[in-house]
Design an enzyme around this catalytic site. Structure first.
Site, PDB file in Angstrom:
ATOM      1  N   CYS A 121       0.842  -1.194   0.000  1.00 29.87           N
ATOM      2  CA  CYS A 121       0.000   0.000   0.000  1.00 29.87           C
ATOM      3  C   CYS A 121       0.878   1.243   0.000  1.00 29.87           C
ATOM      4  O   CYS A 121       1.711   1.413   0.894  1.00 29.87           O
ATOM      5  CB  CYS A 121      -0.911   0.008   1.231  1.00 29.87           C
ATOM      6  SG  CYS A 121      -1.926   1.504   1.372  1.00 29.87           S
ATOM      7  N   ASN A 126       1.640  -8.940  -0.771  1.00 37.74           N
ATOM      8  CA  ASN A 126       0.543  -9.841  -0.436  1.00 37.74           C
ATOM      9  C   ASN A 126       1.053 -11.277  -0.299  1.00 37.74           C
ATOM     10  O   ASN A 126       2.180 -11.587  -0.672  1.00 37.74           O
ATOM     11  CB  ASN A 126      -0.502  -9.827  -1.559  1.00 37.74           C
ATOM     12  CG  ASN A 126      -1.145  -8.482  -1.744  1.00 37.74           C
ATOM     13  OD1 ASN A 126      -2.148  -8.164  -1.139  1.00 37.74           O
ATOM     14  ND2 ASN A 126      -0.561  -7.659  -2.604  1.00 37.74           N
TER      15      ASN A 126
END
Length: 319
Positions: free
Chosen positions: A250, A259
């Protein structure tokens, strides 16, 4: 021999949403060409992925990687072999849902942060301000046949505030429910979750909101991503996001690394006898393609070490 795993509460099948061309790329410094994004989407779909978060309709100045989302969805619309796949896009405001609708998007995802500090950093709006916008978005979506899902970022911890109380997640879920959003993702934006916290909070949310369809989105920042998936499955969730190669992060959350890797997740589930409908071999080929596109080694463990079965086959050949 007794089945010692019989008491583990595990689903027979798991649904995986591939997020590489949205969450995976949004923090990359070099903008990936649209043609390469299209190739990645086609490759994961060919591997059997049935849910793809293909891009986001956000301000391109804030997230340059998403400036070509219209073109990405135009390519999806023109590819007749991908009609049985659910393609979704992230949106933040009314203009976002309008752009998505104009591109023929049938599923859009709203997102806000569980913590006010991250919400301000991410969208410069308070919870009250963003839910006022969400209500208008929900009305537009209802009138135009667009299904909405929602995400709660920093659901397991905030880089600015630390621990996030479950009461904050409950309050946000109530507000999502009030505007008619019945599918929600709890997102571990900065990889602060641990398996006990995941099991506890997911169990609470499922008990409080039995009508909500729950998804989980984990980052592997501190190496606990797959352990958190297991905790989520044991708490009754069977829908997870993942990113090819473990790519992602992010741009508005310090320390938010990649991720969980889609191929690592599929490999684990395959070994556990849990169906995904995804061909791991084809998925690994897609991950190798991605690695070539970004020009560096990716975090995926299976991409580095190979599948368990690959090792077994090599040993047999040596014998």
């Amino acid at each position: 021999m007794a089945d010692y795993t019989a008491n583990m509460k595990l689903p027979a099948r798991v649904s995986i949403c591939e997020v590489v061309t949205r969450d995976g790329l949004q923090n990359e410094k070099e903008v990936m060409a649209t043609e390469r994004k299209n190739l990645l989407i086609q490759a994961v779909v060919a591997a059997g992925v049935k849910i793809v978060e293909a891009g986001s309709f956000v301000n391109p100045k804030a997230v340059p990687q998403m400036a070509d989302t219209e073109q990405v969805f135009a390519n999806i619309a023109s590819n007749s072999t991908q009609k049985d796949v659910e393609y979704r896009a992230l949106i933040l405001n009314k203009r976002g849902i309008e752009r998505a609708y104009e591109c023929g998007v049938k599923k859009a995802k709203l997102t806000l942060s569980a913590s006010q500090s991250h919400q301000k950093a991410n969208a410069n709006q308070s919870h009250d301000e963003i839910f006022a916008n969400f209500a208008a978005i929900a009305e537009f979506a209802k009138l135009n046949g667009v299904t909405l899902s929602g995400a709660i970022s920093t659901a397991f911890g905030c880089p600015f505030e630390g621990a996030v109380p479950v009461e904050a997640i409950i309050d946000i879920t109530k507000r999502y429910d009030e505007i008619g959003v019945g599918e929600l993702s709890l997102s571990d934006t900065t990889g602060m979750a641990d398996p006990a916290l995941v099991y506890r909070n997911v169990s609470i949310m499922k008990e409080r909101f039995p009508g909500i369809v729950w998804n989980l989105h984990f980052h592997n920042t501190r190496g606990m991503g797959l352990a958190n998936v297991l905790a989520g499955m044991q708490a009754g969730v069977s829908r997870f996001d993942a990113s090819l190669g473990g790519l992602g992060g992010c741009p508005f959350a310090p320390g938010a690394s990649g991720n969980i890797a889609t191929e690592d997740l599929v490999h684990m589930l395959d070994l556990m006898g849990i169906e995904t409908g995804i061909d791991l071999g084809k998925l690994l080929e897609a991950a190798k393609m991605l690695q070539g596109f970004v020009g560096r080694e990716l975090a995926s463990a299976v991409l580095k070490a190979g599948r368990n079965s690959d090792l077994h086959e090599r040993v047999l050949k040596l014998d």
